[in-house]
Design a protein around this motif. Structure first.
Motif, PDB file in Angstrom:
ATOM      1  N   LEU A  62       7.510  36.960   8.007  1.00  0.00           N
ATOM      2  CA  LEU A  62       7.952  35.569   8.133  1.00  0.00           C
ATOM      3  C   LEU A  62       9.186  35.471   9.021  1.00  0.00           C
ATOM      4  O   LEU A  62       9.952  36.424   9.159  1.00  0.00           O
ATOM      5  CB  LEU A  62       8.262  34.978   6.758  1.00  0.00           C
ATOM      6  CG  LEU A  62       7.099  34.893   5.766  1.00  0.00           C
ATOM      7  CD1 LEU A  62       7.570  34.265   4.461  1.00  0.00           C
ATOM      8  CD2 LEU A  62       5.927  34.099   6.347  1.00  0.00           C
ATOM      9  N   ASP A  63       9.417  34.292   9.577  1.00  0.00           N
ATOM     10  CA  ASP A  63      10.561  34.072  10.457  1.00  0.00           C
ATOM     11  C   ASP A  63      11.864  33.861   9.700  1.00  0.00           C
ATOM     12  O   ASP A  63      12.925  33.748  10.322  1.00  0.00           O
ATOM     13  CB  ASP A  63      10.313  32.854  11.348  1.00  0.00           C
ATOM     14  CG  ASP A  63       9.355  33.174  12.484  1.00  0.00           C
ATOM     15  OD1 ASP A  63       9.275  34.349  12.869  1.00  0.00           O
ATOM     16  OD2 ASP A  63       8.686  32.255  12.971  1.00  0.00           O
ATOM     17  N   VAL A  68       8.676  28.294   1.730  1.00  0.00           N
ATOM     18  CA  VAL A  68       8.286  27.166   0.900  1.00  0.00           C
ATOM     19  C   VAL A  68       6.788  26.927   1.057  1.00  0.00           C
ATOM     20  O   VAL A  68       6.186  27.269   2.077  1.00  0.00           O
ATOM     21  CB  VAL A  68       9.097  25.915   1.309  1.00  0.00           C
ATOM     22  CG1 VAL A  68       8.828  25.509   2.741  1.00  0.00           C
ATOM     23  CG2 VAL A  68       8.847  24.754   0.373  1.00  0.00           C
ATOM     24  N   ALA A  69       6.180  26.327   0.015  1.00  0.00           N
ATOM     25  CA  ALA A  69       4.776  25.928   0.061  1.00  0.00           C
ATOM     26  C   ALA A  69       4.693  24.406  -0.010  1.00  0.00           C
ATOM     27  O   ALA A  69       5.470  23.753  -0.717  1.00  0.00           O
ATOM     28  CB  ALA A  69       4.003  26.545  -1.101  1.00  0.00           C
ATOM     29  N   CYS A 104       2.139  24.786   9.104  1.00  0.00           N
ATOM     30  CA  CYS A 104       2.554  26.191   8.981  1.00  0.00           C
ATOM     31  C   CYS A 104       3.592  26.550  10.045  1.00  0.00           C
ATOM     32  O   CYS A 104       3.510  26.103  11.187  1.00  0.00           O
ATOM     33  CB  CYS A 104       1.347  27.104   9.149  1.00  0.00           C
ATOM     34  SG  CYS A 104       0.359  27.297   7.657  1.00  0.00           S
ATOM     35  N   GLY A 105       4.545  27.376   9.650  1.00  0.00           N
ATOM     36  CA  GLY A 105       5.537  27.872  10.595  1.00  0.00           C
ATOM     37  C   GLY A 105       6.629  26.902  10.937  1.00  0.00           C
ATOM     38  O   GLY A 105       7.553  27.255  11.676  1.00  0.00           O
ATOM     39  N   ARG A 106       6.552  25.675  10.410  1.00  0.00           N
ATOM     40  CA  ARG A 106       7.646  24.729  10.638  1.00  0.00           C
ATOM     41  C   ARG A 106       8.778  24.999   9.651  1.00  0.00           C
ATOM     42  O   ARG A 106       8.587  25.619   8.600  1.00  0.00           O
ATOM     43  CB  ARG A 106       7.156  23.283  10.475  1.00  0.00           C
ATOM     44  CG  ARG A 106       6.076  22.899  11.441  1.00  0.00           C
ATOM     45  CD  ARG A 106       5.652  21.449  11.273  1.00  0.00           C
ATOM     46  NE  ARG A 106       6.692  20.529  11.738  1.00  0.00           N
ATOM     47  CZ  ARG A 106       6.582  19.189  11.673  1.00  0.00           C
ATOM     48  NH1 ARG A 106       5.488  18.644  11.150  1.00  0.00           N
ATOM     49  NH2 ARG A 106       7.543  18.420  12.123  1.00  0.00           N
ATOM     50  N   THR A 143      22.375  22.931   0.286  1.00  0.00           N
ATOM     51  CA  THR A 143      21.277  22.886   1.246  1.00  0.00           C
ATOM     52  C   THR A 143      20.810  24.291   1.622  1.00  0.00           C
ATOM     53  O   THR A 143      21.532  25.274   1.474  1.00  0.00           O
ATOM     54  CB  THR A 143      21.690  22.144   2.528  1.00  0.00           C
ATOM     55  OG1 THR A 143      22.786  22.830   3.146  1.00  0.00           O
ATOM     56  CG2 THR A 143      22.110  20.715   2.225  1.00  0.00           C
ATOM     57  N   LEU A 144      19.583  24.345   2.139  1.00  0.00           N
ATOM     58  CA  LEU A 144      19.015  25.587   2.647  1.00  0.00           C
ATOM     59  C   LEU A 144      17.887  25.220   3.606  1.00  0.00           C
ATOM     60  O   LEU A 144      17.136  24.273   3.356  1.00  0.00           O
ATOM     61  CB  LEU A 144      18.465  26.441   1.507  1.00  0.00           C
ATOM     62  CG  LEU A 144      18.009  27.869   1.859  1.00  0.00           C
ATOM     63  CD1 LEU A 144      19.193  28.711   2.327  1.00  0.00           C
ATOM     64  CD2 LEU A 144      17.340  28.531   0.656  1.00  0.00           C
ATOM     65  N   THR A 145      17.784  25.947   4.720  1.00  0.00           N
ATOM     66  CA  THR A 145      16.690  25.749   5.668  1.00  0.00           C
ATOM     67  C   THR A 145      15.637  26.817   5.412  1.00  0.00           C
ATOM     68  O   THR A 145      15.954  28.012   5.352  1.00  0.00           O
ATOM     69  CB  THR A 145      17.190  25.826   7.114  1.00  0.00           C
ATOM     70  OG1 THR A 145      18.205  24.825   7.306  1.00  0.00           O
ATOM     71  CG2 THR A 145      16.060  25.553   8.086  1.00  0.00           C
ATOM     72  N   MET A 146      14.369  26.398   5.256  1.00  0.00           N
ATOM     73  CA  MET A 146      13.295  27.277   4.814  1.00  0.00           C
ATOM     74  C   MET A 146      12.080  27.097   5.715  1.00  0.00           C
ATOM     75  O   MET A 146      11.888  26.034   6.318  1.00  0.00           O
ATOM     76  CB  MET A 146      12.929  26.976   3.360  1.00  0.00           C
ATOM     77  CG  MET A 146      14.130  26.856   2.437  1.00  0.00           C
ATOM     78  SD  MET A 146      13.736  26.435   0.715  1.00  0.00           S
ATOM     79  CE  MET A 146      13.115  28.011   0.120  1.00  0.00           C
ATOM     80  N   VAL A 147      11.236  28.132   5.786  1.00  0.00           N
ATOM     81  CA  VAL A 147      10.055  28.080   6.629  1.00  0.00           C
ATOM     82  C   VAL A 147       8.821  27.816   5.775  1.00  0.00           C
ATOM     83  O   VAL A 147       8.696  28.322   4.654  1.00  0.00           O
ATOM     84  CB  VAL A 147       9.896  29.389   7.433  1.00  0.00           C
ATOM     85  CG1 VAL A 147       9.584  30.586   6.533  1.00  0.00           C
ATOM     86  CG2 VAL A 147       8.838  29.234   8.514  1.00  0.00           C
TER      87      VAL A 147
END
Length: 439
Positions: A62-63, A68-69, A104-106, A143-147
């Protein structure tokens, strides 16, 4: 959500992929993004299935470490039906924000909201917070940024009744941060399936280029690939055949996996170009050329076999993972190189090949207080060039590479450490200088 249900899903998707191709792949139907930000309920799960998550990538590829789903279906009140995937246009009203794999991948930017004081178990047909109320506390605003890496299709209220529901990786919950400092103890004591607000965002601190790999079972007549590390998601792959560009088939609804055709019928050489979520061609129409790896023999047996490629506007791009499992990592230097006050950096080579190598830089906070961010500098000793980097934004000027933390790994508590990686073209030599600085 349970890891077991995701395991069954990944296995079913892999087994069904060839059948879908023979029967005729149903078209992917795009669903518009929700207005940003949206509020939804959040649950958590332990990890992706094996070998692949719902997007067609192993968890190790993963990047981002935080993933997240999204919901497969939009079926409020329906907990027993499981429409075939991908959903066809006739069932457009049932498509959730998983978007038949097209999200996906965003990346999503997630912000912690209110906690429930009552029962919040996602039971079918029951309110999300019954016998209680939603309250704010000191974790709100973290906050958190997730793929986006997986799909939620279970028959519970989370995955059916709440269109904006997010299923977050369990290991990520305590990495949510306020003011650059991880909250540390959000889960389990202060969780109770909170509300969150979220929106889609471009890949943070993006650098480098695509990663391309063949999946298990791939061969010349079923060349299934995974495409990752995009600046803004993936909405299509096109391959060159008979002098023209053709749309590749998505591998079921695993949105980062596509099945190609070769440049010549039955061949093992491929040329592709990729479209992002806006429909724009990545790199202004950059063409990626590669071949089925010799290591696969007739059929790829590994879950993920990365490939090198050339592009229409640049030199050969080395792989972003080591192509040879026989290369032994070099030990870290016995004495850490000079670094800024309170920060120590170490260098480890994790793979090498003719003309290039891959390394990892560990950044450690040796001070007594937490840091909100960091930077790292590497001075090459022999004219090497940076090809790609991850877990940091990195640039090269002369012999020096400067890296700054990504959005998800900038906060370092006292004694804490993180790492960033890089692929380098040139001889495998240790750097002449390695530094890091906290801020």
């Amino acid at each position: 959500m349970t890891p077991q249900s995701r395991l069954r899903l990944a296995a079913a998707l892999t087994a069904a992929a060839a059948t879908l191709l023979v029967a005729g792949q149903l078209p992917a139907l795009a669903v518009d993004d929700p207005p940003a930000p949206v509020i939804g309920n959040a649950t958590h799960f332990d990890g992706l299935g094996s070998p692949y998550g719902g997007c067609g990538l192993p968890q190790s590829e993963l990047d981002a470490p935080d993933f997240v789903a999204l919901n497969v279906y939009d079926l409020p009140g329906d907990y027993t039906s499981y429409p075939a995937r991908p959903l066809p246009p006739a069932q457009a009203d049932r498509i959730g924000l998983w978007n038949n794999g097209l999200n996906c991948g965003r990346f999503v930017r997630v912000t912690i909201g209110d906690r429930c004081t009552g029962t919040n178990d996602g039971a079918p047909g029951q309110p999300f917070c019954r016998n209680g109320s939603w309250v704010a506390d000191g974790y709100n605003g973290a906050t958190l940024t997730m793929v986006v890496a997986d799909s939620c299709g279970d028959g519970n209220a989370w995955c059916r009744d709440d269109r904006n529901h997010l299923d977050l990786s369990t290991a990520s919950l305590n990495r949510f941060a306020r003011g650059g400092v991880p909250v540390g103890d959000l889960y389990p004591s202060h969780w109770n399936n909170r509300q969150v607000s979220w929106s889609f965002v471009p890949a943070p601190d993006y650098s480098g280029d695509l990663r391309i790999a063949f999946l298990r079972g791939a061969q010349r007549y079923w060349p299934a690939i995974a495409v990752s590390h995009l600046p803004n998601g993936i909405h299509g792959v096109e391959y060159l055949a008979d002098g023209g560009w053709r749309a590749a088939t998505m591998n079921s609804d695993m949105g980062q996996s596509y099945v190609l055709g070769a440049s010549t019928a039955g061949g093992t050489d491929f040329q592709i170009r990729v479209r992002d979520v806006t429909g724009a061609l990545v790199g202004g129409g950059r063409v990626y050329r590669f071949a089925l790896p010799a290591s696969c023999g007739g059929t790829c047996s590994a879950a993920y076999t990365p490939v090198t490629y050339t592009t229409s506007d640049g030199p050969t791009a080395p792989p972003t993972v080591s192509p040879s499992p026989t290369v032994s990592p070099s030990p870290p230097p016995s004495t850490p190189p000079p670094s800024g006050s309170g920060c120590a950096a170490t260098w480890t080579v994790t793979g090498a090949w003719a003309g290039g190598f891959q390394a990892e830089v560990t950044v450690r906070n040796t001070g007594a207080s937490a840091a909100n961010g960091w930077s790292s500098e590497v001075a090459f000793a022999g004219g090497q060039r940076l090809v790609n980097a991850w877990n940091a934004g990195a640039t090269q000027s002369g012999a020096r590479v400067t890296a700054t933390n990504a959005a998800w790994n900038g906060a370092l508590p006292a004694g804490g450490a993180t790492s960033w990686g890089l692929v380098v073209s040139g001889d495998n030599q240790p750097p002449s200088e390695l530094r890091c600085t906290l801020r």
